[in-house]
Design a protein around this motif. Structure first.
Motif: not given
Length: 209
Positions: A90-109
């Motif tokens: 996976v190339q660097g510009d094709l990397l993403g993050v997703m989270g929900f509930d506690l993971g939603g806060t973690a994704a924002l961090v």
């Protein structure tokens, strides 16, 4: 439905990080780190991994100890998981993050400390170890979509407006969506859940290319 698998990935410091992942059957569009809820890697998390894999994403979630998860622990685990994705092409510009509930806060961090192609938060449970959402939203370094219901969300009700204003001051694309009446898991409102899912896919489609 695409299946999920679990591996113990060795870190550069010699320790291991348990990862659960799901790979697409066809062409690889990119890679997504999925940060799980407070209950850990549940069947719901595995279903989310598989559903995103069906859309062409190599998806992986690190097994985190949420009880005392510090910001540095979160960033370290995410960095290791991102390295796992890069090792798999996976190339660097094709990397993403997703989270929900506690993971939603973690994704924002993560999205406010790492430069990724895109980030999505669904809900945002607060802990003493992680910063408040409005404190970091203006520091975003990755394009970020945040979606919030009411019950159980730090960003529920009027707080979503403060979060939207804070995110708008960031130097990346942001969008904050409020679903009045939906709970933090969106399972009480199928219509909101379906729209949030489509918004998630559209966000990754627009920014990971």
């Amino acid at each position: 439905m695409t299946s999920t698998s679990t591996v113990d990935y060795q870190r550069t410091d010699g320790r291991t990080l348990r990862l659960t992942f799901s790979a697409p059957d066809g062409a690889l569009r990119g890679g997504l780190v999925v940060l799980h809820e407070a209950d850990g890697v549940t069947d719901g998390v595995k279903m989310l991994l598989a559903s995103l894999a069906l859309e062409g994403w190599l998806t992986v979630t690190p097994h985190l100890e949420n009880a005392e998860l510090t910001q540095q622990d979160l960033l370290d685990a995410t960095d290791v998981t991102l390295a796992w994705l890069v090792e798999r092409g996976v190339q660097g510009d094709l990397l993403g993050v997703m989270g929900f509930d506690l993971g939603g806060t973690a994704a924002l961090v993560v999205a406010s400390h790492r430069r990724l192609g895109a980030a999505v938060s669904v809900g945002g449970q607060q802990t003493a170890e992680l910063p408040a959402l409005v404190e970091i939203a203006g520091k975003l370094t990755s394009p970020w979509l945040g979606m919030y219901g009411d019950a159980g969300d730090e960003a529920g009700g009027a707080e979503v407006e403060r979060l939207r204003d804070a995110a708008a001051s960031a130097k990346v694309a942001t969008n904050v969506v409020h679903y009045p009446g939906a709970n933090h898991r969106f399972d009480a409102d199928p219509g909101a859940a379906a729209e949030a899912w489509q918004r998630t896919l559209n966000w990754f489609d627009a920014h990971l290319r």
